[in-house]
Write an enzyme that holds these catalytic residues in place. Sequence first.
Site: not given
Length: 212
Positions: A106, A37, A135
């Site tokens: 998600s 990521r 995040k």
Amino acid sequence: MALDLYVVTDETLGRGYSHAEIAKLACAGGADAIQLRDKCCSIRDLCRAGREIREITKASGTLFIVNDRLDVALACGADGVHLGQGDLRVDTARQIAPRPFIIGVSAGTVAEAVAAEEAGADYVVLSPVFSTTSKDNAGPGHGLRVLREMKEVVSIPVLAIGGISRDNVSAVIGAGADGVALISAVVGQPDITAAARDLKNRIAAAKRERRR
């Protein structure tokens, strides 16, 4: 598809380690899946990191997932891609990459989880289960109640991410999570391998307790 300990790479939290170095250390600690990521680096750099991680995960037998970018996942030979609610549609991704390619999604609500399964997702991640600073714009935590509700209505694995630590991971597993996706609890620790191993053991213990 083992997803107990799902580690998400983050070079900002990684104390100077690269994505590939983080992956190698997490795999040594027993990670079941590694997600690459990086919201900032170029596609070229992302592909380079992805190819390095593919070699590491192939050697350790660990699943390799790329966040957001189906094109990068396919170019690197990854096992799958993880999509957010604003990313490529699951059914479109499935047309491009048929099974056994893995697609994770998600979900912040039960309805989103159901829709993801119906569209062809292989797993969903409640994001975030608790409030987190790892995040950006993750929003407030949805809590264990939503996690339990997701488990009741979908048949695919349900993971949780956001604010999970060694102190509350047992509660998350006890609420029904099939696994946990972690960033700071592993990547942000002084010893990534030891942190991964500790969490893997805690997850296993919590699953044994849940089966009793």
